[in-house]
Design an enzyme around this catalytic site. Structure first.
Site, mmCIF file in Angstrom:
data_model
loop_
_atom_site.group_PDB
_atom_site.id
_atom_site.type_symbol
_atom_site.label_atom_id
_atom_site.label_comp_id
_atom_site.label_asym_id
_atom_site.label_seq_id
_atom_site.Cartn_x
_atom_site.Cartn_y
_atom_site.Cartn_z
ATOM 1 N N ASP A 191 0.808 -1.218 0.000
ATOM 2 C CA ASP A 191 0.000 0.000 0.000
ATOM 3 C C ASP A 191 0.845 1.273 0.000
ATOM 4 O O ASP A 191 0.413 2.316 0.483
ATOM 5 C CB ASP A 191 -0.951 0.020 1.208
ATOM 6 C CG ASP A 191 -1.911 -1.157 1.209
ATOM 7 O OD1 ASP A 191 -2.382 -1.529 0.110
ATOM 8 O OD2 ASP A 191 -2.176 -1.717 2.288
ATOM 9 N N ARG A 192 2.034 1.181 -0.547
ATOM 10 C CA ARG A 192 2.946 2.322 -0.648
ATOM 11 C C ARG A 192 3.352 2.871 0.725
ATOM 12 O O ARG A 192 3.835 4.001 0.822
ATOM 13 C CB ARG A 192 2.335 3.445 -1.504
ATOM 14 C CG ARG A 192 2.076 3.052 -2.961
ATOM 15 C CD ARG A 192 3.373 2.706 -3.656
ATOM 16 N NE ARG A 192 3.218 2.528 -5.082
ATOM 17 C CZ ARG A 192 3.050 1.355 -5.682
ATOM 18 N NH1 ARG A 192 2.997 0.250 -4.942
ATOM 19 N NH2 ARG A 192 2.923 1.273 -6.989
ATOM 20 N N MET A 193 3.165 2.067 1.767
ATOM 21 C CA MET A 193 3.573 2.487 3.106
ATOM 22 C C MET A 193 4.988 1.991 3.378
ATOM 23 O O MET A 193 5.249 1.211 4.298
ATOM 24 C CB MET A 193 2.571 1.968 4.154
ATOM 25 C CG MET A 193 1.181 2.555 4.016
ATOM 26 S SD MET A 193 1.173 4.343 4.334
ATOM 27 C CE MET A 193 1.409 4.355 6.112
#
Length: 218
Positions: A191-193
């Site tokens: 999640d692009r985290m």
């Protein structure tokens, strides 16, 4: 097709969490661990790194070079001092290195000052290179416009004829060491985290124990 959207190129990253408590106290020790992981993973050229420079006027330039050594003093590569990167670093010694280890969902970014290696260190490495690479260093006026490939090959043959065994070290060729002031370790996550841990030198250049470690937003 809208060039801003490329279907089929979406990527998902999944990796072990990168926690501050698991990181070494200094960035060179941490880089040593990650570099060993990149080698163990079988990456084709784990020592390939993108070197970004800027001219005195601020014009940026980037290219891929090979890391040839590193320790607590910095990260070493070799080049023609008259090349574009050599000229840039003579005018503006600030440099950035990027190790793009995509298959293992990691990258490392290094910012710092580039300084020339002592002549004896450059000479020692030059003489360790294969014969053809040593002749090539003489034959190529790196970054200069050449008339043709044939002209380049003729120049190579001429120099090989002049030095059939042991060419001397060119006075326009040698090493740089990028002395780091910031080193960032990036670990891909879902999640692009992504995890980003940065080491920042706070004790001044040369104060190797003066590193502050901090997390950056992805």
């Amino acid at each position: 097709m809208d060039s801003a959207h490329l279907p089929g190129l979406r990527h998902s990253y999944e990796g072990e969490p990168l926690l501050e408590s698991d990181m070494a106290d200094d960035p060179v020790t941490q880089f040593t661990l990650w570099f060993a992981d990149a080698v163990a993973a079988g990456l084709p050229e784990p020592n390939a790194m993108i070197l970004a420079t800027g001219s005195a006027g601020g014009r940026p330039s980037a290219r891929t070079v090979l890391l040839k050594g590193f320790d607590e003093r910095g990260f070493v590569f070799f080049t023609n001092y008259e090349s574009r990167k050599g000229r840039d670093l003579a005018e503006n010694p600030l440099a950035c290195l990027l190790f793009p280890w995509h298959p293992i969902r990691r990258q490392v970014r290094v910012e710092g000052h580039a300084v020339r290696l002592p002549r004896e260190d450059s000479a020692a490495y030059f003489h360790s290179r294969p014969y053809g690479s040593r002749i090539g260093a003489w034959a190529s006026r790196q970054s200069a416009v050449v008339e043709s490939r044939e002209a380049l090959d003729v120049r190579y043959r001429e120099l090989a004829g002049r030095w059939p065994e042991d060419p001397p070290v060119p006075d326009f060729w040698g090493g740089f060491r990028v002395v780091p002031s910031e080193v960032e370790f990036w670990q891909g996550q879902t999640d692009r985290m992504h995890d980003r841990i940065r080491y920042r030198l706070t004790g001044g250049v040369g104060a190797r124990d003066g590193w502050t470690r901090e997390r950056l937003a992805p």
